[in-house]
Design a protein around this motif. Structure first.
Motif, PDB file in Angstrom:
ATOM      1  N   ALA A   1      -5.544 -13.774  -7.367  1.00 36.62           N
ATOM      2  CA  ALA A   1      -6.628 -12.860  -7.734  1.00 36.62           C
ATOM      3  C   ALA A   1      -7.012 -11.985  -6.542  1.00 36.62           C
ATOM      4  O   ALA A   1      -7.211 -10.773  -6.687  1.00 36.62           O
ATOM      5  CB  ALA A   1      -7.835 -13.650  -8.228  1.00 36.62           C
ATOM      6  N   GLU A   2      -7.085 -12.579  -5.349  1.00 34.17           N
ATOM      7  CA  GLU A   2      -7.413 -11.811  -4.148  1.00 34.17           C
ATOM      8  C   GLU A   2      -6.351 -10.759  -3.859  1.00 34.17           C
ATOM      9  O   GLU A   2      -6.679  -9.607  -3.555  1.00 34.17           O
ATOM     10  CB  GLU A   2      -7.530 -12.750  -2.936  1.00 34.17           C
ATOM     11  CG  GLU A   2      -8.790 -13.568  -2.891  1.00 34.17           C
ATOM     12  CD  GLU A   2      -8.815 -14.476  -1.670  1.00 34.17           C
ATOM     13  OE1 GLU A   2      -8.416 -14.026  -0.572  1.00 34.17           O
ATOM     14  OE2 GLU A   2      -9.216 -15.627  -1.825  1.00 34.17           O
ATOM     15  N   ILE A   3      -5.102 -11.144  -3.956  1.00 31.08           N
ATOM     16  CA  ILE A   3      -4.007 -10.211  -3.681  1.00 31.08           C
ATOM     17  C   ILE A   3      -4.039  -9.053  -4.674  1.00 31.08           C
ATOM     18  O   ILE A   3      -3.826  -7.900  -4.297  1.00 31.08           O
ATOM     19  CB  ILE A   3      -2.651 -10.953  -3.707  1.00 31.08           C
ATOM     20  CG1 ILE A   3      -2.541 -11.881  -2.507  1.00 31.08           C
ATOM     21  CG2 ILE A   3      -1.500  -9.951  -3.707  1.00 31.08           C
ATOM     22  CD1 ILE A   3      -1.317 -12.776  -2.533  1.00 31.08           C
TER      23      ILE A   3
ATOM     24  N   ALA B   1       8.938   0.078  -3.134  1.00 33.11           N
ATOM     25  CA  ALA B   1       9.660  -0.638  -4.194  1.00 33.11           C
ATOM     26  C   ALA B   1       9.368  -2.136  -4.130  1.00 33.11           C
ATOM     27  O   ALA B   1       9.131  -2.778  -5.162  1.00 33.11           O
ATOM     28  CB  ALA B   1      11.155  -0.377  -4.081  1.00 33.11           C
ATOM     29  N   ASN B   2       9.362  -2.693  -2.923  1.00 34.40           N
ATOM     30  CA  ASN B   2       9.059  -4.111  -2.769  1.00 34.40           C
ATOM     31  C   ASN B   2       7.623  -4.404  -3.181  1.00 34.40           C
ATOM     32  O   ASN B   2       7.343  -5.430  -3.804  1.00 34.40           O
ATOM     33  CB  ASN B   2       9.303  -4.568  -1.325  1.00 34.40           C
ATOM     34  CG  ASN B   2       9.121  -6.058  -1.163  1.00 34.40           C
ATOM     35  OD1 ASN B   2       9.884  -6.846  -1.709  1.00 34.40           O
ATOM     36  ND2 ASN B   2       8.095  -6.440  -0.430  1.00 34.40           N
TER      37      ASN B   2
ATOM     38  N   GLN C   1       5.575  -9.612  -9.714  1.00 37.16           N
ATOM     39  CA  GLN C   1       5.632 -11.071  -9.604  1.00 37.16           C
ATOM     40  C   GLN C   1       4.229 -11.676  -9.725  1.00 37.16           C
ATOM     41  O   GLN C   1       4.037 -12.683 -10.413  1.00 37.16           O
ATOM     42  CB  GLN C   1       6.253 -11.486  -8.261  1.00 37.16           C
ATOM     43  CG  GLN C   1       7.696 -11.090  -8.073  1.00 37.16           C
ATOM     44  CD  GLN C   1       8.606 -11.692  -9.120  1.00 37.16           C
ATOM     45  OE1 GLN C   1       8.443 -12.827  -9.549  1.00 37.16           O
ATOM     46  NE2 GLN C   1       9.581 -10.902  -9.552  1.00 37.16           N
ATOM     47  N   GLU C   2       3.269 -11.061  -9.051  1.00 39.41           N
ATOM     48  CA  GLU C   2       1.891 -11.568  -9.107  1.00 39.41           C
ATOM     49  C   GLU C   2       1.341 -11.520 -10.525  1.00 39.41           C
ATOM     50  O   GLU C   2       0.699 -12.463 -10.983  1.00 39.41           O
ATOM     51  CB  GLU C   2       0.989 -10.739  -8.192  1.00 39.41           C
ATOM     52  CG  GLU C   2       1.294 -10.898  -6.732  1.00 39.41           C
ATOM     53  CD  GLU C   2       0.688  -9.790  -5.902  1.00 39.41           C
ATOM     54  OE1 GLU C   2      -0.129  -9.004  -6.421  1.00 39.41           O
ATOM     55  OE2 GLU C   2       1.041  -9.702  -4.718  1.00 39.41           O
ATOM     56  N   ARG C   3       1.573 -10.416 -11.232  1.00 35.36           N
ATOM     57  CA  ARG C   3       1.079 -10.298 -12.613  1.00 35.36           C
ATOM     58  C   ARG C   3       1.698 -11.358 -13.504  1.00 35.36           C
ATOM     59  O   ARG C   3       1.014 -11.942 -14.345  1.00 35.36           O
ATOM     60  CB  ARG C   3       1.383  -8.904 -13.155  1.00 35.36           C
ATOM     61  CG  ARG C   3       0.457  -7.853 -12.610  1.00 35.36           C
ATOM     62  CD  ARG C   3       0.708  -6.514 -13.279  1.00 35.36           C
ATOM     63  NE  ARG C   3      -0.138  -5.497 -12.693  1.00 35.36           N
ATOM     64  CZ  ARG C   3       0.265  -4.293 -12.386  1.00 35.36           C
ATOM     65  NH1 ARG C   3       1.510  -3.916 -12.611  1.00 35.36           N
ATOM     66  NH2 ARG C   3      -0.556  -3.426 -11.844  1.00 35.36           N
TER      67      ARG C   3
ATOM     68  N   MET D   1       9.669 -16.761  -5.718  1.00 36.57           N
ATOM     69  CA  MET D   1       9.976 -15.326  -5.775  1.00 36.57           C
ATOM     70  C   MET D   1       8.903 -14.521  -5.059  1.00 36.57           C
ATOM     71  O   MET D   1       9.194 -13.548  -4.369  1.00 36.57           O
ATOM     72  CB  MET D   1      10.115 -14.856  -7.227  1.00 36.57           C
ATOM     73  CG  MET D   1      11.358 -15.391  -7.916  1.00 36.57           C
ATOM     74  SD  MET D   1      12.894 -14.971  -7.067  1.00 36.57           S
ATOM     75  CE  MET D   1      12.888 -13.201  -7.230  1.00 36.57           C
ATOM     76  N   LEU D   2       7.641 -14.924  -5.212  1.00 37.74           N
ATOM     77  CA  LEU D   2       6.550 -14.259  -4.526  1.00 37.74           C
ATOM     78  C   LEU D   2       6.696 -14.442  -3.011  1.00 37.74           C
ATOM     79  O   LEU D   2       6.449 -13.514  -2.245  1.00 37.74           O
ATOM     80  CB  LEU D   2       5.200 -14.802  -5.006  1.00 37.74           C
ATOM     81  CG  LEU D   2       3.962 -14.088  -4.497  1.00 37.74           C
ATOM     82  CD1 LEU D   2       3.933 -12.640  -4.985  1.00 37.74           C
ATOM     83  CD2 LEU D   2       2.719 -14.822  -4.949  1.00 37.74           C
TER      84      LEU D   2
END
Length: 165
Positions: free
Chosen positions: A66-68, A115-116, A123-125, A140-141
């Protein structure tokens, strides 16, 4: 190169103004370095947190996600300021920068960084929509964060190398 010559001619008024104005040079360079410091600092802090919490409890990882997610707009704002000021720096001496291999490498690395960042955000979503305890997704994150760290430092390296050639 007729295209490059046309761009140099179009940028000439800015190049002349820039070279004759020390305050303008200071503001543009500050915006460039400050934008990079702001966005890179936030991104590196988030990347470090991902690595630090890779073995943490699910609640801690969920809180970090959530913070990210809230950091992305600030990182993009700083990077946008850095890109815009970088374009102004480039236009001030287009002939030099357009033929510099380090400038082109930096541009490519910024493209990879963006792009990254998009991949990292995706990945976060995915992880927020599923339980954060799914280890393969967290791996992966972690990979995306490691790549992010590498790209940020590579962009800075090429920026520094530009000052020596």
């Amino acid at each position: 190169m007729p295209v490059l010559e046309s761009l140099i001619t179009a940028a000439e008024p800015w190049a002349r103004f820039y070279s004759d104005s020390t305050p303008t040079q200071a503001v543009v360079l500050f915006a460039h370095v400050g934008g990079m410091l702001w966005s890179g600092g936030l991104a590196l802090s988030a990347d470090r947190a991902v690595w630090k919490l890779r073995t943490a409890a699910a609640e801690e990882r969920t809180r970090l996600l959530a913070e990210i997610g809230r950091l992305h707009p600030a990182v993009l704002t700083g990077l946008g300021i850095s890109v815009l000021s970088g374009l102004l720096l480039t236009a001030a001496d287009l002939e030099e920068f357009a033929t510099s291999p380090f400038w082109w490498r930096k541009v490519v690395m910024v493209g990879f960084l963006l792009a990254n960042g998009a991949w990292l955000q995706r990945q976060e979503r995915r992880m927020r929509s599923a339980p954060a305890t799914v280890l393969p997704k967290w791996k992966m994150l972690t990979v995306a964060s490691a790549l992010s760290i590498t790209l940020w430092f590579t962009v800075v390296l090429f920026g520094v190398l530009l000052t020596f050639v």
